[in-house]
Design a protein around this motif. Structure first.
Motif, mmCIF file in Angstrom:
data_model
loop_
_atom_site.group_PDB
_atom_site.id
_atom_site.type_symbol
_atom_site.label_atom_id
_atom_site.label_comp_id
_atom_site.label_asym_id
_atom_site.label_seq_id
_atom_site.Cartn_x
_atom_site.Cartn_y
_atom_site.Cartn_z
ATOM 1 N N UNK A 90 45.365 43.063 49.699
ATOM 2 C CA UNK A 90 46.532 43.508 48.886
ATOM 3 C C UNK A 90 46.528 44.912 48.666
ATOM 4 N N UNK A 91 45.166 45.420 48.545
ATOM 5 C CA UNK A 91 44.860 46.635 48.538
ATOM 6 C C UNK A 91 45.290 47.549 49.746
ATOM 7 N N UNK A 92 44.788 47.166 50.785
ATOM 8 C CA UNK A 92 45.074 47.492 52.275
ATOM 9 C C UNK A 92 46.442 47.592 52.474
ATOM 10 N N UNK A 137 40.268 56.030 50.929
ATOM 11 C CA UNK A 137 41.052 55.287 49.738
ATOM 12 C C UNK A 137 41.408 56.310 48.757
ATOM 13 N N UNK A 138 40.275 56.966 48.439
ATOM 14 C CA UNK A 138 40.427 57.857 47.378
ATOM 15 C C UNK A 138 41.618 59.001 47.485
ATOM 16 N N UNK A 139 41.483 59.511 48.712
ATOM 17 C CA UNK A 139 42.382 60.446 49.039
ATOM 18 C C UNK A 139 43.771 59.762 49.193
ATOM 19 N N UNK A 186 48.806 50.587 37.410
ATOM 20 C CA UNK A 186 48.576 49.419 36.330
ATOM 21 C C UNK A 186 48.366 47.932 36.742
ATOM 22 N N UNK A 187 47.444 48.141 37.929
ATOM 23 C CA UNK A 187 46.770 46.766 38.187
ATOM 24 C C UNK A 187 45.209 47.171 38.587
ATOM 25 N N UNK A 188 44.453 45.838 38.783
ATOM 26 C CA UNK A 188 43.085 46.039 39.126
ATOM 27 C C UNK A 188 43.103 45.314 40.755
ATOM 28 N N UNK A 189 42.076 45.620 41.297
ATOM 29 C CA UNK A 189 42.150 45.376 42.823
ATOM 30 C C UNK A 189 40.733 45.455 43.348
ATOM 31 N N UNK A 190 40.357 44.304 44.250
ATOM 32 C CA UNK A 190 39.236 44.255 44.996
ATOM 33 C C UNK A 190 39.226 45.142 46.098
ATOM 34 N N UNK A 191 38.288 45.891 46.482
ATOM 35 C CA UNK A 191 38.123 46.768 47.713
ATOM 36 C C UNK A 191 37.113 46.238 48.385
ATOM 37 N N UNK A 193 43.717 51.981 54.141
ATOM 38 C CA UNK A 193 42.648 52.837 53.971
ATOM 39 C C UNK A 193 41.652 52.387 55.026
ATOM 40 N N UNK A 194 41.582 51.262 55.649
ATOM 41 C CA UNK A 194 40.510 50.863 56.702
ATOM 42 C C UNK A 194 40.858 51.298 57.980
#
Length: 494
Positions: free
Chosen positions: A277-279, A212-214, A227-232, A284-285
């Motif tokens: 939502x992040x995915x 994910x970081x890459x 400009x949002x917050x996510x759960x990983x 990244x998974x």
């Protein structure tokens, strides 16, 4: 031209996986890392010699942080002093974790890079604290509730607040959950007794977090990501209780613990209604939980085989004796029970009476299977309304649900990142953006900076009561003073 990426925490579990991922894209990125100068860290980074830039320093060195930030297109702030070390040194944790965040944000602005540098902050599931059943389903925007004595989580909350309110054009906060499998050395610390056996956690794995970081630095990331917050998390198949997680890795907690050797609450963890939502925005998974489990068990089998025919696995009795010895040390459940430490007994069990009522036999203990039907907490405003349509009436409604009021009398419709004025139920006035309050779960910074008084807050704040009252029925309110000084750190970067 190559994009410059500055990574903190490069030699940690998540950081090393991040480094490995960037090595797959050396033609696209110049990776610059911060690492403490030690023989261990030099050995870890040696395989990447000549492929990345190393800044030897630590998270308290403002000059080294500024060196890393200068001209950076992306800052990946992964590094932190984590628990249990953060809990043992609260002031140091606040200085390192919160201070480094403020330092880099200041440098970005000093260099005039506020419209260029993409700041990726790594938060933690610990920020929302104890979410035991029946409130084990959560999402971004739920109340923040760092567990009492969890200075790592407190420092992360203040850091995230600073990032959200920074005014940078590109920022995000990603709340990392537990990474499986855990470092075996973590089992040597008394904190192992702080997690209830029925605690819920939606895990991830370090390799995917590095991925994910890459990936957040790729050109394919959509603008709406920022400009949002996510759960990983790793997804639905990573949802485990403490008991089932240990069992999946070959250990039955009932063999090595007594029922009253594990806390009843005050830890952290939850299942997510929104982690996908992040995915969807930044895929990244790559690994299922079953794959992580298989790899771990194969690794353990290889280690046993390598130990030779003379190696004997500890018996259950020996493992149990070792567990008892560890959690009898300072910070362990058996230590503060033996010391009749009423404050800590109240924190982790509710009361001395509740601790003494815990059955002595596992046959009398219910190993729960949490509800699989997602439940959402009330965020105190009409969430069916498009964000661009939210106005001052919605702000006042949300503030009232938090026991306070919105002191501002007007706002531009849909303007989520322009600060408004608010007041909490205890009379503290503060400025904060609508996004911070309505969509990230923050509220009064003054109430969060000096002591834990969650019972009193829940009595006047219906929003917060949702995550306190269900787990503390019949308990008396109490306060615990914080040992870390938030304002002391803030004065360094004004």
């Amino acid at each position: 031209m190559k994009k410059i990426v500055f990574l903190t925490g490069a030699t940690g579990q998540m950081g090393m996986e991040t480094v490995k991922k960037f090595m797959e894209n050396v033609d696209e990125f110049t990776l610059r890392v911060l690492a403490r100068e030690s023989e261990t860290n030099k050995k870890k980074l040696a395989p990447f010699d000549g492929k990345l830039e190393i800044i030897w320093g630590d998270l308290k060195d403002d000059e080294k942080l500024a060196e890393g930030v200068k001209d950076a297109d992306y800052v990946l702030h992964v590094g932190a002093l984590v628990s249990p070390f953060a809990d043992e040194e609260p002031e140091e944790a606040m200085r390192i974790n919160y201070g480094s965040t403020l330092s880099m944000l200041k440098s970005i602005k000093d260099f005039g890079q506020q419209d260029k540098t993409h700041f990726v902050y790594i938060g933690t599931v610990a920020m929302t604290g104890d979410r035991m059943p029946p409130i084990h389903w959560g999402r971004v925007g739920d109340p923040l509730k760092p567990s009492i004595y969890d200075y790592y989580a407190i420092s992360k909350c203040f850091s995230e607040r600073a990032v959200i309110e920074s005014g940078l054009k590109y920022w995000t906060s990603i709340r990392q959950t537990g990474m499986a499998p855990v470092n075996p050395s973590s089992g040597e610390y008394p904190i192992i007794s702080h997690q209830p056996y029925n605690n819920c956690l939606e895990w991830s794995n370090a390799e995917d977090s590095g991925n994910l970081m890459r990936n957040v630095c790729l050109d394919t990331v959509p603008d709406q990501f920022w400009r949002r917050v996510y759960n990983l998390s790793g997804g639905a198949d990573y949802r485990q209780t403490c008991y089932t997680f240990s069992a999946s890795l070959g250990s039955d907690l009932r063999d090595i613990y007594e029922p009253n050797w594990m806390a009843a609450g005050n830890f952290h963890g939850q299942f997510y209604t929104d982690a996908d939502e992040l995915q969807e925005l930044v895929p990244f998974r790559t690994k299922s939980f079953a794959e992580v489990q298989k790899e771990y068990l194969q690794k353990m089998a290889s280690m046993i085989e390598a130990a030779g025919p003379g190696f004997a696995m500890p018996t259950k009795e020996q493992q149990k004796a070792k567990t008892k010895e560890i959690i009898s040390r300072p910070g362990g459940v058996l230590q503060f029970v033996a010391d009749h430490d009423e404050e800590r007994i109240n924190v982790w069990f509710g009361s001395k009476e509740k601790y003494e009522a815990i059955p002595k036999s596992w046959n009398e203990i219910v190993i729960s299977i949490p509800c699989d039907s997602p439940r959402k907490l009330d965020h105190g405003f009409d969430e069916t309304k498009p964000a661009k349509e939210l106005d001052i009436d919605d702000m006042q409604q949300a503030a009232k649900f938090r026991g306070g009021e919105c002191l501002s009398r007007s706002m531009e419709k849909g303007s989520l990142y322009a600060p408004l004025k608010w007041k909490c139920a205890f009379g503290h006035e503060f400025a904060a953006t609508p996004y911070l309050i309505l969509f990230a779960g923050h509220w009064c910074r003054e109430c969060d900076s000096k002591e834990w008084k969650y019972g009193e807050i829940a009595d006047v704040n219906p929003f917060f009561a949702q995550v306190w009252k269900p787990l503390h029925k019949g308990e008396k309110n109490f306060r615990v003073k914080m040992a870390a000084d938030v304002k002391k750190v803030e004065t360094l970067y004004k």
